[in-house]
Scaffold this active site. Sequence first.
Site, mmCIF file in Angstrom:
data_model
loop_
_atom_site.group_PDB
_atom_site.id
_atom_site.type_symbol
_atom_site.label_atom_id
_atom_site.label_comp_id
_atom_site.label_asym_id
_atom_site.label_seq_id
_atom_site.Cartn_x
_atom_site.Cartn_y
_atom_site.Cartn_z
ATOM 1 N N TRP A 142 -11.461 -9.669 5.496
ATOM 2 C CA TRP A 142 -12.166 -8.600 4.763
ATOM 3 C C TRP A 142 -11.523 -7.264 5.091
ATOM 4 C CZ3 TRP A 142 -14.925 -10.077 0.888
ATOM 5 C CH2 TRP A 142 -15.722 -9.165 0.202
ATOM 6 N N ASP A 198 -12.123 2.385 3.063
ATOM 7 C CA ASP A 198 -13.027 3.268 2.325
ATOM 8 C C ASP A 198 -14.283 2.501 1.900
ATOM 9 O OD1 ASP A 198 -11.642 1.669 0.372
ATOM 10 O OD2 ASP A 198 -12.254 3.094 -1.158
ATOM 11 N N GLU A 201 -13.889 -0.626 0.061
ATOM 12 C CA GLU A 201 -13.340 -1.746 0.838
ATOM 13 C C GLU A 201 -11.912 -2.093 0.449
ATOM 14 O OE1 GLU A 201 -16.783 -4.568 -0.190
ATOM 15 O OE2 GLU A 201 -17.117 -4.177 1.940
ATOM 16 N N GLU A 202 -11.159 -1.096 0.003
ATOM 17 C CA GLU A 202 -9.828 -1.384 -0.532
ATOM 18 C C GLU A 202 -8.696 -0.668 0.192
ATOM 19 O OE1 GLU A 202 -11.194 -2.160 -5.154
ATOM 20 O OE2 GLU A 202 -10.659 -0.130 -4.542
ATOM 21 N N GLU A 426 -24.438 -4.159 -11.095
ATOM 22 C CA GLU A 426 -23.501 -3.232 -10.464
ATOM 23 C C GLU A 426 -22.804 -2.379 -11.519
ATOM 24 O OE1 GLU A 426 -19.568 -4.712 -8.917
ATOM 25 O OE2 GLU A 426 -20.462 -4.190 -6.976
HETATM 26 C C1 NOJ Z 1 -14.565 -6.793 -2.863
HETATM 27 C C2 NOJ Z 1 -15.080 -5.417 -2.625
HETATM 28 O O1 NOJ Z 1 -16.434 -5.478 -2.366
HETATM 29 C C3 NOJ Z 1 -14.786 -4.536 -3.814
HETATM 30 O O2 NOJ Z 1 -15.234 -3.246 -3.576
HETATM 31 C C4 NOJ Z 1 -13.315 -4.526 -4.058
HETATM 32 O O3 NOJ Z 1 -13.018 -3.753 -5.183
HETATM 33 C C5 NOJ Z 1 -12.809 -5.936 -4.231
HETATM 34 N N1 NOJ Z 1 -13.178 -6.754 -3.099
HETATM 35 C C6 NOJ Z 1 -11.304 -5.957 -4.454
HETATM 36 O O4 NOJ Z 1 -10.618 -5.491 -3.310
HETATM 37 C C1 NOJ Z 2 -18.599 -3.601 -3.433
HETATM 38 C C2 NOJ Z 2 -18.625 -2.138 -3.191
HETATM 39 O O1 NOJ Z 2 -17.338 -1.643 -3.413
HETATM 40 C C3 NOJ Z 2 -19.077 -1.826 -1.785
HETATM 41 O O2 NOJ Z 2 -19.189 -0.444 -1.623
HETATM 42 C C4 NOJ Z 2 -20.409 -2.467 -1.507
HETATM 43 O O3 NOJ Z 2 -20.755 -2.250 -0.172
HETATM 44 C C5 NOJ Z 2 -20.367 -3.948 -1.793
HETATM 45 N N1 NOJ Z 2 -19.840 -4.206 -3.099
HETATM 46 C C6 NOJ Z 2 -21.752 -4.571 -1.707
HETATM 47 O O4 NOJ Z 2 -22.594 -3.987 -2.659
#
Ligand code: NOJ
Ligand code: NOJ
Length: 576
Positions: A142, A198, A201-202, A426
């Site tokens: 992750w 960030d 999560e990227e 979402e």
């Molecule tokens: C899962 C993350 O929760 C999401 O924010 C992100 O865009 C995708 N992975 C792709 O990296």
């Molecule tokens: C993807 C989002 O990018 C992230 O900010 C969030 O924490 C997770 N989904 C779970 O909602």
Amino acid sequence: MLKMRNLLVCAAALLSGVVAQSSSVGAYVSSESPIAKAGLLANIGPSGAKSSGAKPGVVIASPSTVNPDYLYTWVRDSSLVFKVLIDQFTSGADTSLRSLIDEFVTAESVLQQTTNPSGSVTTGGLGEPKFNIDESAFTGSWGRPQRDGPALRSTAMIAYANWLLDNGNTTFVSNTLWPIIQLDLDYVRDNWNQSTFDLWEEISSSSFWTTAVQHRSLREGSTLATKIGQSSVVSGYNTQADNILCFLQSYWNPSQGYITANTGGGRSGKDSNTVLASIHTFDPSAGCDANTFQPCSDKALSNLKVYVDSFRSIYSINSGAASNAAVATGRYPEDVYQNGNPWYLCTMAVAEQLYDALLVWSSQGSLEVTSTSLAFFQQFSSGVQPGTYASSTSTYTTLTSAIQSFADGFVAIHAEYTPSDGSLAEQYSKTDGTPTSAVDLTWSYAAALTGFAARGGNKPASWGASGLTVPSTCQSYSGPTVAVTFNVDATTVEGENIYLTGSVTALENWSPDDALLMSPNNYPIWSITVDLPANTVIQYKYINKDGSGDVTWESDPNNNITTPASGTYTTNDSWR
Ligand code: NOJ
Ligand code: NOJ
């Protein structure tokens, strides 16, 4: 005369359009509020209707289990969700929430102590972004660590602590809440200057959102510590809060008038990260202070326009909208996740920033247009010039009523693409507005509630943003460090060199370009010694670059070490 009549008719039509929109937005707020509240509560264990299997006080991100699988608990989402509930409880809006809040406190104290791939409670584990809903660690790969979690969690708990103190319950604050809050704040103090993924999560770099919420948490944490006699942490929190505030200024891009969301990532940097940061660090007592990017500050308003405009041409549902009309907005324009659509919580955040700004102008009795915010204000009155406009002036009235309608326009878009049952996913499709990606996203419900509250005139409590001074030179800081020697047995051919990169700033943050060149003094052992954060789980890989710059990474998984609290450390590896 004819001309005059047409003008009048035209003005009347415009006005009735605005009035109609405002009453339909009002109706949406009334009908959607209880749905959003129920949707949020349904996602909290153990008895939420959509969260079976979640431990008490555990917030699931969404009940969706495939594409995407969100049946996990994120520290970020959970903390933002419980901040809403804590604010409803402490304001008296919903006095039934106390036992649920206490369950959240217990659940988070368990997660803090759960050893996970980011480390243990003392070696970086607080940066872990998500856990299984039974409170066990999530061990898959992750984007970790994400260092906004401890800041947001402490902000939620500090709001609860402040209410308890006002109501005479010092014991619970000192004995139960403070140990949890202090772990999070010590982590923020010691790690704010380390790279982080960030909030999306990227990208691993520094991130405006994370820096801004870290700043807030240390300020309010130091005030709480003083109140309950925990004076030993105060100066450390204040010193690092000053350093963070200094660093926060560096995200501003003066030539283009926006906040660059991340220091890495190679994108435009236009990102709802910055709008979310402004609303989640709103402090009405700070007025329109630009150093803390308050919602009505010239920098935050200029940034808002740049952010909104970046979506006008990329979503087909926005086509045909006037260049100053509200439109659907998403995370950031380059987004491709789940096809890269608008997000409900991002569109609502635009409205919330504008409502927050209107509240401050109204209590100040004036608004200021500066050269920085001029382009933002000229959307509503093309001839407006820099200056301060008192609430008695027609310029003030023109601007604030247009901004109120602009804000309502974003809620109207939110309403337009919300299905008739009021459920909030979402995302909504950029081509036809139908809900997409995770269903019943808890954060979408939380964001609707805070946006609606701001529209209703709700002012959050102050967290200490007023009267701050930005230090004239920024001190970077990284808690205690230890010297770590990396040795790797790697056979190379002429022209090839071995480099090291990894998960912390001192290891250049996974950058192959900036990776550290190792020395082959003892070939085939390549070596380097680097000062790294003490007491921390650090991930790394060796890479091979040939004469023409082609990069070969070691195979997965990442290597990792846990650095000691002091002294030195050596790791001996073989190239994989
Ligand atoms: C899962 C993350 O929760 C999401 O924010 C992100 O865009 C995708 N992975 C792709 O990296
Ligand atoms: C993807 C989002 O990018 C992230 O900010 C969030 O924490 C997770 N989904 C779970 O909602």
